[in-house]
Design a protein around this motif. Structure first.
Motif, PDB file in Angstrom:
ATOM      1  N   GLY A  65     -32.695  18.775 -21.964  1.00  0.00           N
ATOM      2  CA  GLY A  65     -31.575  18.903 -21.044  1.00  0.00           C
ATOM      3  C   GLY A  65     -31.976  18.309 -19.723  1.00  0.00           C
ATOM      4  O   GLY A  65     -32.750  18.895 -18.979  1.00  0.00           O
ATOM      5  N   ILE A  66     -31.496  17.113 -19.451  1.00  0.00           N
ATOM      6  CA  ILE A  66     -31.868  16.469 -18.199  1.00  0.00           C
ATOM      7  C   ILE A  66     -31.208  17.209 -17.051  1.00  0.00           C
ATOM      8  O   ILE A  66     -30.044  17.562 -17.107  1.00  0.00           O
ATOM      9  CB  ILE A  66     -31.471  14.986 -18.205  1.00  0.00           C
ATOM     10  CG1 ILE A  66     -32.261  14.267 -19.297  1.00  0.00           C
ATOM     11  CG2 ILE A  66     -31.747  14.339 -16.875  1.00  0.00           C
ATOM     12  CD1 ILE A  66     -32.062  12.800 -19.325  1.00  0.00           C
ATOM     13  N   SER A  67     -31.966  17.431 -15.990  1.00  0.00           N
ATOM     14  CA  SER A  67     -31.509  18.281 -14.893  1.00  0.00           C
ATOM     15  C   SER A  67     -30.271  17.739 -14.198  1.00  0.00           C
ATOM     16  O   SER A  67     -29.905  16.574 -14.350  1.00  0.00           O
ATOM     17  CB  SER A  67     -32.629  18.425 -13.857  1.00  0.00           C
ATOM     18  OG  SER A  67     -32.970  17.159 -13.322  1.00  0.00           O
ATOM     19  N   GLU A  68     -29.654  18.614 -13.431  1.00  0.00           N
ATOM     20  CA  GLU A  68     -28.445  18.250 -12.714  1.00  0.00           C
ATOM     21  C   GLU A  68     -28.721  17.066 -11.790  1.00  0.00           C
ATOM     22  O   GLU A  68     -29.765  16.983 -11.160  1.00  0.00           O
ATOM     23  CB  GLU A  68     -27.935  19.438 -11.895  1.00  0.00           C
ATOM     24  CG  GLU A  68     -27.447  20.578 -12.754  1.00  0.00           C
ATOM     25  CD  GLU A  68     -26.937  21.738 -11.925  1.00  0.00           C
ATOM     26  OE1 GLU A  68     -26.303  22.613 -12.506  1.00  0.00           O
ATOM     27  OE2 GLU A  68     -27.203  21.729 -10.714  1.00  0.00           O
ATOM     28  N   GLY A  69     -27.775  16.178 -11.709  1.00  0.00           N
ATOM     29  CA  GLY A  69     -27.928  14.997 -10.888  1.00  0.00           C
ATOM     30  C   GLY A  69     -28.152  13.749 -11.708  1.00  0.00           C
ATOM     31  O   GLY A  69     -28.070  12.630 -11.205  1.00  0.00           O
ATOM     32  N   THR A  70     -28.456  13.915 -13.013  1.00  0.00           N
ATOM     33  CA  THR A  70     -28.709  12.761 -13.864  1.00  0.00           C
ATOM     34  C   THR A  70     -27.425  11.984 -14.130  1.00  0.00           C
ATOM     35  O   THR A  70     -27.451  10.762 -14.237  1.00  0.00           O
ATOM     36  CB  THR A  70     -29.345  13.204 -15.190  1.00  0.00           C
ATOM     37  OG1 THR A  70     -30.549  13.906 -14.886  1.00  0.00           O
ATOM     38  CG2 THR A  70     -29.678  12.011 -16.058  1.00  0.00           C
ATOM     39  N   VAL A  71     -26.304  12.678 -14.286  1.00  0.00           N
ATOM     40  CA  VAL A  71     -25.028  11.977 -14.427  1.00  0.00           C
ATOM     41  C   VAL A  71     -24.639  11.482 -13.040  1.00  0.00           C
ATOM     42  O   VAL A  71     -24.257  12.258 -12.166  1.00  0.00           O
ATOM     43  CB  VAL A  71     -23.934  12.905 -15.000  1.00  0.00           C
ATOM     44  CG1 VAL A  71     -22.590  12.192 -15.028  1.00  0.00           C
ATOM     45  CG2 VAL A  71     -24.305  13.345 -16.408  1.00  0.00           C
ATOM     46  N   SER A  72     -24.779  10.186 -12.837  1.00  0.00           N
ATOM     47  CA  SER A  72     -24.573   9.617 -11.501  1.00  0.00           C
ATOM     48  C   SER A  72     -23.101   9.456 -11.156  1.00  0.00           C
ATOM     49  O   SER A  72     -22.736   9.472  -9.977  1.00  0.00           O
ATOM     50  CB  SER A  72     -25.269   8.256 -11.408  1.00  0.00           C
ATOM     51  OG  SER A  72     -24.758   7.360 -12.389  1.00  0.00           O
ATOM     52  N   GLU A  73     -22.264   9.296 -12.169  1.00  0.00           N
ATOM     53  CA  GLU A  73     -20.837   9.090 -11.916  1.00  0.00           C
ATOM     54  C   GLU A  73     -20.046   9.531 -13.140  1.00  0.00           C
ATOM     55  O   GLU A  73     -20.491   9.339 -14.268  1.00  0.00           O
ATOM     56  CB  GLU A  73     -20.558   7.614 -11.618  1.00  0.00           C
ATOM     57  CG  GLU A  73     -19.119   7.301 -11.284  1.00  0.00           C
ATOM     58  CD  GLU A  73     -18.890   5.818 -11.017  1.00  0.00           C
ATOM     59  OE1 GLU A  73     -17.722   5.421 -10.837  1.00  0.00           O
ATOM     60  OE2 GLU A  73     -19.883   5.058 -11.001  1.00  0.00           O
ATOM     61  N   GLY A  74     -18.891  10.112 -12.931  1.00  0.00           N
ATOM     62  CA  GLY A  74     -18.069  10.526 -14.058  1.00  0.00           C
ATOM     63  C   GLY A  74     -16.779  11.180 -13.604  1.00  0.00           C
ATOM     64  O   GLY A  74     -16.719  11.758 -12.513  1.00  0.00           O
ATOM     65  N   ARG A  75     -15.749  11.106 -14.450  1.00  0.00           N
ATOM     66  CA  ARG A  75     -14.453  11.698 -14.143  1.00  0.00           C
ATOM     67  C   ARG A  75     -13.814  12.266 -15.405  1.00  0.00           C
ATOM     68  O   ARG A  75     -13.952  11.686 -16.480  1.00  0.00           O
ATOM     69  CB  ARG A  75     -13.503  10.667 -13.523  1.00  0.00           C
ATOM     70  CG  ARG A  75     -13.970  10.110 -12.186  1.00  0.00           C
ATOM     71  CD  ARG A  75     -12.984   9.094 -11.643  1.00  0.00           C
ATOM     72  NE  ARG A  75     -13.409   8.557 -10.358  1.00  0.00           N
ATOM     73  CZ  ARG A  75     -12.692   7.701  -9.630  1.00  0.00           C
ATOM     74  NH1 ARG A  75     -11.502   7.294 -10.074  1.00  0.00           N
ATOM     75  NH2 ARG A  75     -13.155   7.271  -8.476  1.00  0.00           N
ATOM     76  N   MET A  76     -13.139  13.393 -15.232  1.00  0.00           N
ATOM     77  CA  MET A  76     -12.362  13.985 -16.308  1.00  0.00           C
ATOM     78  C   MET A  76     -10.912  14.088 -15.844  1.00  0.00           C
ATOM     79  O   MET A  76     -10.616  14.719 -14.831  1.00  0.00           O
ATOM     80  CB  MET A  76     -12.892  15.362 -16.667  1.00  0.00           C
ATOM     81  CG  MET A  76     -12.028  16.104 -17.707  1.00  0.00           C
ATOM     82  SD  MET A  76     -12.033  15.315 -19.338  1.00  0.00           S
ATOM     83  CE  MET A  76     -13.678  15.813 -19.904  1.00  0.00           C
ATOM     84  N   TYR A  77     -10.016  13.433 -16.598  1.00  0.00           N
ATOM     85  CA  TYR A  77      -8.593  13.458 -16.278  1.00  0.00           C
ATOM     86  C   TYR A  77      -7.856  14.387 -17.255  1.00  0.00           C
ATOM     87  O   TYR A  77      -8.311  14.609 -18.360  1.00  0.00           O
ATOM     88  CB  TYR A  77      -7.995  12.060 -16.395  1.00  0.00           C
ATOM     89  CG  TYR A  77      -8.545  11.050 -15.406  1.00  0.00           C
ATOM     90  CD1 TYR A  77      -7.991  10.911 -14.136  1.00  0.00           C
ATOM     91  CD2 TYR A  77      -9.622  10.236 -15.752  1.00  0.00           C
ATOM     92  CE1 TYR A  77      -8.487   9.980 -13.235  1.00  0.00           C
ATOM     93  CE2 TYR A  77     -10.128   9.305 -14.854  1.00  0.00           C
ATOM     94  CZ  TYR A  77      -9.557   9.183 -13.598  1.00  0.00           C
ATOM     95  OH  TYR A  77     -10.066   8.259 -12.716  1.00  0.00           O
TER      96      TYR A  77
END
Length: 227
Positions: A65-77
């Motif tokens: 489980g890669i720590s928080e902050g690894t997802v650099s960009e993302g959106r949920m519509y």
């Protein structure tokens, strides 16, 4: 320095240079495997979006489980209420937790939602009026890697305008319509759409630099001994 020691020293320096070259090359190869992965998300047909995740911290062993902050960009519509005046357009996925198994992306752990209220007062000459109408919307979603849950509810509350003025309540003498959707076992799917390698120094370039530095060091040593 004696003639007998010079060959040994030269051999030791050559061995050191080769070790440096090998180490730098290996580091270059490891980093060259790192990439920023872009995935599209489909959340039970209700929500959709994308995310970018950096896999450079992976070890490739077991479930990680890669720590928080690894997802650099993302959106949920799909879980907002612009029709009710909400200024929120999407849920931000930047900083959520990404999960891998033996180096392979499994999904993310994330949640979000929105809520909004719109009030409407009909003109006095409107049939049945005047009346007070309030529309309340609320939505919530949660993803646990490959599955999740979501709910979406819209409530219409209508009350005689005079009743609303008299007691300020939209519950007393009101007409209520519920519109509720719940999916407790929602499927989440991810589709890889792009892979961007991380910029790293070329192994040969780094190795050449190490060789050059080692060579300069040997030349300085020879000049010092000659003096």
């Amino acid at each position: 320095m004696s003639h007998k020691l010079r060959p040994r020293l030269g051999s030791a320096i050559a061995s050191t240079i080769l070790s440096l070259f090998s180490a730098v090359s290996l580091v270059g190869v490891d980093k060259a495997q790192a990439a920023v992965l872009t995935y599209n998300i489909n959340f039970d047909g209700q929500g959709s979006g994308f995310l970018k995740v950096d896999n450079s911290l992976l070890t490739g062993i077991d479930i990680e489980g890669i720590s928080e902050g690894t997802v650099s960009e993302g959106r949920m519509y799909g879980f907002t209420f612009p029709e009710l005046g909400s200024t929120k357009e999407y849920d931000n996925l930047a900083g959520v937790r990404a999960v891998f198994r033996e180096g392979q992306f499994l999904g993310v752990q994330a949640s979000g939602g929105d809520g909004a209220i719109r009030d409407y007062i009909s003109p006095p000459d409107e049939p049945g009026g005047p009346f007070f109408l309030r529309v309340e919307g609320s939505a919530y979603w949660s993803i646990g890697v490959t599955s999740g849950s979501w709910s979406r509810e819209v409530v219409h509350r209508q009350v005689n305008y005079q009743s609303y003025i008299d007691d300020g309540s939209i519950v007393t003498d009101s007409y209520v319509i519920y519109s509720r959707y719940i999916s407790p076992n929602a499927e989440v799917s991810y589709t890889l759409v792009n892979t961007e390698p991380e910029p790293v120094p070329e192994p040969l370039t780094a190795g050449g630099t190490a060789l050059a530095l080692a060579g300069l060091s040997w030349l300085k040593h020879k000049k010092k001994m000659a003096a």
